[in-house]
Design a protein around this motif. Structure first.
Motif, PDB file in Angstrom:
ATOM      1  N   LYS A 152      20.287  79.246  79.033  1.00  0.00           N
ATOM      2  CA  LYS A 152      19.710  80.553  78.694  1.00  0.00           C
ATOM      3  C   LYS A 152      18.255  80.629  79.126  1.00  0.00           C
ATOM      4  CE  LYS A 152      22.639  81.736  74.717  1.00  0.00           C
ATOM      5  NZ  LYS A 152      22.648  82.004  73.257  1.00  0.00           N
ATOM      6  N   LEU A 155      18.103  81.061  82.913  1.00  0.00           N
ATOM      7  CA  LEU A 155      18.488  82.433  83.262  1.00  0.00           C
ATOM      8  C   LEU A 155      17.346  83.406  82.982  1.00  0.00           C
ATOM      9  CD1 LEU A 155      22.179  82.537  81.934  1.00  0.00           C
ATOM     10  CD2 LEU A 155      21.449  82.659  84.320  1.00  0.00           C
ATOM     11  N   ALA A 156      16.630  83.172  81.880  1.00  0.00           N
ATOM     12  CA  ALA A 156      15.506  84.054  81.542  1.00  0.00           C
ATOM     13  C   ALA A 156      14.368  83.910  82.551  1.00  0.00           C
ATOM     14  CB  ALA A 156      15.001  83.740  80.126  1.00  0.00           C
ATOM     15  N   THR A 157      14.116  82.667  82.998  1.00  0.00           N
ATOM     16  CA  THR A 157      13.043  82.494  83.990  1.00  0.00           C
ATOM     17  C   THR A 157      13.390  83.190  85.300  1.00  0.00           C
ATOM     18  OG1 THR A 157      13.925  80.405  84.885  1.00  0.00           O
ATOM     19  CG2 THR A 157      12.424  80.254  83.009  1.00  0.00           C
ATOM     20  N   ARG A 158      14.676  83.173  85.656  1.00  0.00           N
ATOM     21  CA  ARG A 158      15.102  83.834  86.894  1.00  0.00           C
ATOM     22  C   ARG A 158      15.052  85.356  86.743  1.00  0.00           C
ATOM     23  NH1 ARG A 158      18.167  80.155  90.114  1.00  0.00           N
ATOM     24  NH2 ARG A 158      17.054  78.171  89.937  1.00  0.00           N
ATOM     25  N   ARG A 159      15.530  85.831  85.610  1.00  0.00           N
ATOM     26  CA  ARG A 159      15.603  87.278  85.411  1.00  0.00           C
ATOM     27  C   ARG A 159      14.214  87.901  85.350  1.00  0.00           C
ATOM     28  NH1 ARG A 159      18.251  90.506  80.187  1.00  0.00           N
ATOM     29  NH2 ARG A 159      17.663  92.601  80.877  1.00  0.00           N
ATOM     30  N   TYR A 160      13.306  87.266  84.614  1.00  0.00           N
ATOM     31  CA  TYR A 160      11.981  87.857  84.410  1.00  0.00           C
ATOM     32  C   TYR A 160      10.924  87.272  85.348  1.00  0.00           C
ATOM     33  CZ  TYR A 160      14.085  89.807  80.223  1.00  0.00           C
ATOM     34  OH  TYR A 160      14.898  90.500  79.353  1.00  0.00           O
ATOM     35  N   ARG A 161      11.355  86.332  86.193  1.00  0.00           N
ATOM     36  CA  ARG A 161      10.451  85.717  87.178  1.00  0.00           C
ATOM     37  C   ARG A 161       9.201  85.127  86.516  1.00  0.00           C
ATOM     38  NH1 ARG A 161      10.883  89.995  92.303  1.00  0.00           N
ATOM     39  NH2 ARG A 161      13.165  89.907  92.468  1.00  0.00           N
ATOM     40  N   THR A 212      10.894  81.492  76.894  1.00  0.00           N
ATOM     41  CA  THR A 212      12.213  81.954  77.338  1.00  0.00           C
ATOM     42  C   THR A 212      13.159  82.196  76.166  1.00  0.00           C
ATOM     43  OG1 THR A 212      12.886  79.648  77.729  1.00  0.00           O
ATOM     44  CG2 THR A 212      12.011  80.886  79.607  1.00  0.00           C
ATOM     45  N   SER A 216      15.005  85.688  76.028  1.00  0.00           N
ATOM     46  CA  SER A 216      16.472  85.735  75.953  1.00  0.00           C
ATOM     47  C   SER A 216      16.955  86.613  74.815  1.00  0.00           C
ATOM     48  CB  SER A 216      17.035  84.312  75.779  1.00  0.00           C
ATOM     49  OG  SER A 216      16.766  83.513  76.905  1.00  0.00           O
ATOM     50  N   GLY A 219      13.672  90.196  75.117  1.00  0.00           N
ATOM     51  CA  GLY A 219      13.147  90.748  76.358  1.00  0.00           C
ATOM     52  C   GLY A 219      11.626  90.802  76.392  1.00  0.00           C
TER      53      GLY A 219
END
Length: 294
Positions: A152, A155-161, A212, A216, A219
């Protein structure tokens, strides 16, 4: 091939394991922490309790001991990186077995595990800065056996850069070295109690960490609430002041309303307490009080 510990490493490894475990327990018990499990209750979590957090911490003692023993006075190289990666994954499995499958300390295994290994690499004689630098070097090396899965947090680092736990370690734990440790010591010097100083250190981490766990669950709104709220606590003078405690209570209320829990910041606070204890005691190793298992 089993590595043979050098003279003196066994006792030091046992001490490091106790300090790391106690750092996790101290962090868990610290109150009041916004949105987090503490001595008051479960915060924004429905699957975590203080008893579970403490049981999890105790389950990791053998892992911290093995990490310290196998890292004792060794250089940072790929062989050591892969070894500590394997020990960390084994520790995670032990943690999950102890908690019935609940992820209590996965991020803490990474942060504290690296720092325990780095402290052992220096034979418990390195400064805080040297330990952080060695942890950074170690974390930057490849581990070919690491599972190719997306947590998770990742995924959060990728989604929010945003940077995550891996980047924090590879940069030498800046939220610990530049924010939390200096704040912990400033608050102590200004007359805060130890609990207040630790809460202030947590706030210092939360002012800028891209947590993160919060991302997660809540937001960018949750992250901004966490960062601005933590800044308000410190601007008000920290938790030793009436205004600072009021700002902390407001932040706690907001985090609960958003179902947000800064688990990443909590992991870094535990790591801060670990480094602080090593810095205070690396000349004279004294045992920590034992705690019963649950």
């Amino acid at each position: 091939m089993k590595l043979q510990p050098q003279i003196g490493s066994e006792g030091s490894a046992a001490w490091l394991a106790r300090v790391a475990t106690q750092s996790l327990i101290t962090e868990a018990r610290l109150s009041p922490k916004p949105g987090l499990v503490d001595s008051r209750g479960s915060g924004a979590h429905h699957d975590l309790t203080l008893e579970l957090m403490e049981r999890s911490a105790h389950s990791l003692s053998p892992t911290f001991h093995a990490l310290a023993l196998q890292s004792w006075q060794r250089p940072a190289d790929i062989a050591l990186r892969q070894l500590i990666g394997r020990l960390g994954r084994e520790g995670e499995a032990q943690m999950m077995a102890a908690t019935g499958g609940v992820n209590t300390h996965r991020g803490a295994i990474w942060a504290l595990g690296l720092l325990v290994s780095a402290a052992a690499m220096h034979g418990l004689e390195g400064s805080s800065e040297e330990i952080a630098a060695s942890a950074a070097k170690l974390s930057s090396l490849p581990d070919s056996s690491a599972p190719k899965v997306f947590s998770k947090g990742l995924l959060a680092t990728r989604r929010y850069r945003v940077p995550g736990a891996r980047e924090e370690a590879q940069l030498g734990f800046p939220h610990i070295m530049r924010l939390a440790l200096p704040q912990l010591r400033r608050s102590r010097q200004s007359g805060a109690t130890e609990e207040q100083a630790r809460l202030d250190a947590l706030m210092a981490i939360m002012t800028s960490l891209s947590d993160t766990c919060v991302l997660s669950r809540a937001g960018l709104e949750g992250l901004e609430t966490m960062q601005s709220g933590a800044r308000s606590v410190l601007i008000a003078g920290g938790t030793a002041t009436f205004q600072g405690r009021a700002a902390l209570a407001w932040l706690d209320k907001q985090m609960l309303a958003l179902n947000a829990s800064p688990g990443g910041a909590a992991d870094l606070l535990a790591a801060t307490l670990l480094i602080d204890r090593i810095a205070c005691d690396n000349a004279t190793i004294t045992p920590l009080p034992q705690h019963s298992h649950f």
